[in-house]
Scaffold this motif. Structure first.
Motif, PDB file in Angstrom:
ATOM      1  N   ALA A 137       9.850   9.662  -7.956  1.00  0.00           N
ATOM      2  CA  ALA A 137      10.093   9.744  -9.400  1.00  0.00           C
ATOM      3  C   ALA A 137       9.719  11.118  -9.947  1.00  0.00           C
ATOM      4  O   ALA A 137      10.471  11.717 -10.730  1.00  0.00           O
ATOM      5  CB  ALA A 137       9.305   8.650 -10.123  1.00  0.00           C
ATOM      6  N   ASP A 138       8.576  11.640  -9.534  1.00  0.00           N
ATOM      7  CA  ASP A 138       8.162  12.963 -10.008  1.00  0.00           C
ATOM      8  C   ASP A 138       9.120  14.049  -9.524  1.00  0.00           C
ATOM      9  O   ASP A 138       9.459  14.978 -10.274  1.00  0.00           O
ATOM     10  CB  ASP A 138       6.741  13.270  -9.524  1.00  0.00           C
ATOM     11  N   GLY A 139       9.563  13.937  -8.267  1.00  0.00           N
ATOM     12  CA  GLY A 139      10.494  14.925  -7.745  1.00  0.00           C
ATOM     13  C   GLY A 139      11.831  14.888  -8.455  1.00  0.00           C
ATOM     14  O   GLY A 139      12.404  15.938  -8.782  1.00  0.00           O
ATOM     15  N   ALA A 140      12.346  13.682  -8.722  1.00  0.00           N
ATOM     16  CA  ALA A 140      13.632  13.566  -9.417  1.00  0.00           C
ATOM     17  C   ALA A 140      13.525  14.050 -10.850  1.00  0.00           C
ATOM     18  O   ALA A 140      14.455  14.680 -11.379  1.00  0.00           O
ATOM     19  CB  ALA A 140      14.101  12.111  -9.378  1.00  0.00           C
ATOM     20  N   ARG A 141      12.397  13.770 -11.500  1.00  0.00           N
ATOM     21  CA  ARG A 141      12.236  14.197 -12.887  1.00  0.00           C
ATOM     22  C   ARG A 141      12.130  15.714 -12.997  1.00  0.00           C
ATOM     23  O   ARG A 141      12.467  16.302 -14.030  1.00  0.00           O
ATOM     24  CB  ARG A 141      10.995  13.535 -13.479  1.00  0.00           C
ATOM     25  N   ALA A 142      11.655  16.358 -11.910  1.00  0.00           N
ATOM     26  CA  ALA A 142      11.489  17.813 -11.931  1.00  0.00           C
ATOM     27  C   ALA A 142      12.765  18.570 -11.565  1.00  0.00           C
ATOM     28  O   ALA A 142      12.787  19.801 -11.642  1.00  0.00           O
ATOM     29  CB  ALA A 142      10.369  18.219 -10.968  1.00  0.00           C
ATOM     30  N   VAL A 143      13.809  17.861 -11.148  1.00  0.00           N
ATOM     31  CA  VAL A 143      15.065  18.528 -10.796  1.00  0.00           C
ATOM     32  C   VAL A 143      15.663  19.165 -12.045  1.00  0.00           C
ATOM     33  O   VAL A 143      15.753  18.533 -13.108  1.00  0.00           O
ATOM     34  CB  VAL A 143      16.057  17.527 -10.176  1.00  0.00           C
ATOM     35  N   ALA A 144      16.078  20.389 -11.933  1.00  0.00           N
ATOM     36  CA  ALA A 144      16.644  21.110 -13.075  1.00  0.00           C
ATOM     37  C   ALA A 144      17.883  20.385 -13.594  1.00  0.00           C
ATOM     38  O   ALA A 144      18.765  20.001 -12.804  1.00  0.00           O
ATOM     39  CB  ALA A 144      17.005  22.540 -12.672  1.00  0.00           C
ATOM     40  N   PRO A 145      17.980  20.150 -14.903  1.00  0.00           N
ATOM     41  CA  PRO A 145      19.148  19.448 -15.456  1.00  0.00           C
ATOM     42  C   PRO A 145      20.470  20.138 -15.111  1.00  0.00           C
ATOM     43  O   PRO A 145      21.508  19.477 -15.018  1.00  0.00           O
ATOM     44  CB  PRO A 145      18.896  19.468 -16.968  1.00  0.00           C
ATOM     45  N   ALA A 178       0.822  -1.215   0.000  1.00  0.00           N
ATOM     46  CA  ALA A 178       0.000   0.000   0.000  1.00  0.00           C
ATOM     47  C   ALA A 178       0.852   1.261   0.000  1.00  0.00           C
ATOM     48  O   ALA A 178       0.499   2.261  -0.633  1.00  0.00           O
ATOM     49  CB  ALA A 178      -0.930  -0.006   1.208  1.00  0.00           C
ATOM     50  N   CYS A 179       1.980   1.234   0.721  1.00  0.00           N
ATOM     51  CA  CYS A 179       2.816   2.431   0.869  1.00  0.00           C
ATOM     52  C   CYS A 179       3.827   2.598  -0.254  1.00  0.00           C
ATOM     53  O   CYS A 179       4.352   3.706  -0.448  1.00  0.00           O
ATOM     54  CB  CYS A 179       3.556   2.386   2.205  1.00  0.00           C
ATOM     55  N   LEU A 180       4.108   1.527  -0.980  1.00  0.00           N
ATOM     56  CA  LEU A 180       5.182   1.571  -1.971  1.00  0.00           C
ATOM     57  C   LEU A 180       4.925   2.611  -3.057  1.00  0.00           C
ATOM     58  O   LEU A 180       5.798   3.429  -3.373  1.00  0.00           O
ATOM     59  CB  LEU A 180       5.349   0.188  -2.591  1.00  0.00           C
ATOM     60  N   PHE A 181       3.739   2.602  -3.614  1.00  0.00           N
ATOM     61  CA  PHE A 181       3.509   3.399  -4.821  1.00  0.00           C
ATOM     62  C   PHE A 181       3.392   4.899  -4.561  1.00  0.00           C
ATOM     63  O   PHE A 181       3.895   5.691  -5.366  1.00  0.00           O
ATOM     64  CB  PHE A 181       2.290   2.856  -5.561  1.00  0.00           C
ATOM     65  N   PRO A 182       2.754   5.355  -3.469  1.00  0.00           N
ATOM     66  CA  PRO A 182       2.795   6.805  -3.225  1.00  0.00           C
ATOM     67  C   PRO A 182       4.208   7.345  -3.070  1.00  0.00           C
ATOM     68  O   PRO A 182       4.530   8.420  -3.593  1.00  0.00           O
ATOM     69  CB  PRO A 182       1.987   6.961  -1.926  1.00  0.00           C
ATOM     70  N   ILE A 183       5.061   6.599  -2.375  1.00  0.00           N
ATOM     71  CA  ILE A 183       6.442   7.048  -2.190  1.00  0.00           C
ATOM     72  C   ILE A 183       7.208   6.971  -3.506  1.00  0.00           C
ATOM     73  O   ILE A 183       7.969   7.879  -3.859  1.00  0.00           O
ATOM     74  CB  ILE A 183       7.135   6.208  -1.107  1.00  0.00           C
ATOM     75  N   LEU A 184       7.006   5.887  -4.247  1.00  0.00           N
ATOM     76  CA  LEU A 184       7.698   5.696  -5.525  1.00  0.00           C
ATOM     77  C   LEU A 184       7.350   6.805  -6.515  1.00  0.00           C
ATOM     78  O   LEU A 184       8.238   7.406  -7.136  1.00  0.00           O
ATOM     79  CB  LEU A 184       7.330   4.338  -6.106  1.00  0.00           C
ATOM     80  N   VAL A 185       6.062   7.090  -6.641  1.00  0.00           N
ATOM     81  CA  VAL A 185       5.635   8.117  -7.591  1.00  0.00           C
ATOM     82  C   VAL A 185       6.132   9.491  -7.147  1.00  0.00           C
ATOM     83  O   VAL A 185       6.575  10.304  -7.966  1.00  0.00           O
ATOM     84  CB  VAL A 185       4.104   8.100  -7.733  1.00  0.00           C
ATOM     85  N   ASP A 231       6.783  24.497  -1.124  1.00  0.00           N
ATOM     86  CA  ASP A 231       7.324  23.182  -1.470  1.00  0.00           C
ATOM     87  C   ASP A 231       7.230  22.185  -0.335  1.00  0.00           C
ATOM     88  O   ASP A 231       7.309  20.996  -0.549  1.00  0.00           O
ATOM     89  CB  ASP A 231       8.810  23.299  -1.873  1.00  0.00           C
ATOM     90  N   ALA A 232       7.120  22.673   0.897  1.00  0.00           N
ATOM     91  CA  ALA A 232       7.097  21.775   2.042  1.00  0.00           C
ATOM     92  C   ALA A 232       5.790  21.002   2.063  1.00  0.00           C
ATOM     93  O   ALA A 232       4.750  21.491   1.679  1.00  0.00           O
ATOM     94  CB  ALA A 232       7.254  22.576   3.340  1.00  0.00           C
ATOM     95  N   PRO A 233       5.820  19.718   2.541  1.00  0.00           N
ATOM     96  CA  PRO A 233       4.612  18.905   2.588  1.00  0.00           C
ATOM     97  C   PRO A 233       3.647  19.449   3.617  1.00  0.00           C
ATOM     98  O   PRO A 233       4.038  19.896   4.682  1.00  0.00           O
ATOM     99  CB  PRO A 233       5.132  17.508   2.980  1.00  0.00           C
ATOM    100  N   GLN A 234       2.362  19.390   3.289  1.00  0.00           N
ATOM    101  CA  GLN A 234       1.323  19.873   4.188  1.00  0.00           C
ATOM    102  C   GLN A 234       0.714  18.694   4.938  1.00  0.00           C
ATOM    103  O   GLN A 234       0.601  17.629   4.405  1.00  0.00           O
ATOM    104  CB  GLN A 234       0.246  20.620   3.397  1.00  0.00           C
ATOM    105  N   ALA A 252       8.839  13.693   0.469  1.00  0.00           N
ATOM    106  CA  ALA A 252       8.136  13.880   1.728  1.00  0.00           C
ATOM    107  C   ALA A 252       6.626  13.851   1.536  1.00  0.00           C
ATOM    108  O   ALA A 252       5.891  13.317   2.366  1.00  0.00           O
ATOM    109  CB  ALA A 252       8.568  15.201   2.371  1.00  0.00           C
ATOM    110  N   ALA A 253       6.148  14.416   0.429  1.00  0.00           N
ATOM    111  CA  ALA A 253       4.712  14.380   0.155  1.00  0.00           C
ATOM    112  C   ALA A 253       4.234  12.949  -0.052  1.00  0.00           C
ATOM    113  O   ALA A 253       3.144  12.572   0.406  1.00  0.00           O
ATOM    114  CB  ALA A 253       4.395  15.231  -1.070  1.00  0.00           C
ATOM    115  N   GLY A 254       5.032  12.132  -0.732  1.00  0.00           N
ATOM    116  CA  GLY A 254       4.673  10.729  -0.897  1.00  0.00           C
ATOM    117  C   GLY A 254       4.640   9.994   0.429  1.00  0.00           C
ATOM    118  O   GLY A 254       3.728   9.192   0.691  1.00  0.00           O
ATOM    119  N   LEU A 255       5.621  10.271   1.281  1.00  0.00           N
ATOM    120  CA  LEU A 255       5.634   9.661   2.615  1.00  0.00           C
ATOM    121  C   LEU A 255       4.439  10.114   3.441  1.00  0.00           C
ATOM    122  O   LEU A 255       3.841   9.327   4.172  1.00  0.00           O
ATOM    123  CB  LEU A 255       6.936  10.012   3.326  1.00  0.00           C
TER     124      LEU A 255
END
Length: 253
Positions: free
Chosen positions: A137-145, A127-134, A250-253, A175-178
């Motif tokens: 992944a989204d956070g890493a993909r959004a990091v400026a090249p 149950a917890c794997l996919f929210p954290i994984l996504v 940017d901080a998780p709510q 953190a938002a995924g967690l």
């Protein structure tokens, strides 16, 4: 503080209404015992150690599954975010499994793992794997090249850049995924205990309902609610401290 006081006032008002309608016979006291009776039962079971023990078992399973999910999901999510090839390999599997409701895997988990702790930990992990994984992944993909290019220009290895550059930059998304996974893990742990277990607060609540020990059932629900409130507050505080460098947006709510 005013918001907290207002919330407490609403809660106390509802408790007074419950007490009144139960005492006056507006509703059946068998199914809705007075709040004072539930509170006395809660105090008695808490002082005896029964409720803390059952809640502790559930929290232990939920935290174990959450920790395993984080250990697996964060590295995989970061790798999916920075590597198009890796993302292409895992995305089909993730998109197939992510929509599966966690309760749907409980029968299969019981078949292979029985009704012991391993089954509950696995279901929470799923149950917890996919929210954290996504989130990772989204956070890493959004990091400026430019961040990764700068690290490469200074001779930083890919692995060091992943942990030293990408992970901190993707921290708010992780953190938002967690933050999403924490309450989900507790909910799924309780549900797994209701379906197949011999202990835990979920099993206790269901057993009290089946034996018509209604005050004890409500006391178990109250203990679970307080435990969830404490876990949620602790997770929010810890994640806020870990991402205190991020901007308010940017901080998780």
């Amino acid at each position: 503080m005013r918001g907290w006081f207002s919330g407490i006032a609403v809660f106390l008002g509802l408790a007074v209404v419950w007490e009144a309608v139960s005492r006056l016979g507006v509703v059946s006291a068998l199914y809705f015992p007075p709040v004072t009776t539930i509170a006395a039962t809660f105090a008695r079971l808490s002082l005896s150690g029964l409720l803390p023990g059952q809640v502790g078992l559930t929290l232990g399973r939920a935290l174990a599954g959450l920790a395993l999910a984080a250990l697996c999901a964060v590295p995989l999510g970061l790798a999916m975010g920075v590597s198009r090839c890796f993302r292409g390999l895992l995305s089909p599997l993730v998109e197939i499994l992510r929509p599966v409701p966690p309760p749907a895997v409980i029968p299969a988990a019981m078949l292979f793992l029985g009704i012991g702790d391993g089954m509950k930990v696995f279901v929470v992990f799923f149950a917890c794997l996919f929210p954290i994984l996504v989130g990772a992944a989204d956070g890493a993909r959004a990091v400026a090249p430019g961040f990764r290019l700068t690290a490469a220009a200074y001779g930083v290895s890919r692995l060091d850049a992943l942990w030293g550059v990408v992970l901190p930059a993707a921290g708010p998304s992780v953190a938002a995924g967690l933050r999403t996974a924490v309450p989900m893990g507790l909910i799924v742990a309780v549900l797994a205990e209701m379906i197949g277990a011999t202990n835990g607060i979920g099993h206790y609540i269901l057993r009290m309902q089946r034996t018509f020990a209604i005050p004890e059932m409500y006391a178990g629900v109250a203990a679970l609610g307080l435990a969830g409130l404490g876990v949620n507050a602790a997770a929010q505080g810890a994640l806020s401290r870990l991402t205190r460098w991020a901007g308010p947006g940017d901080a998780p709510q």
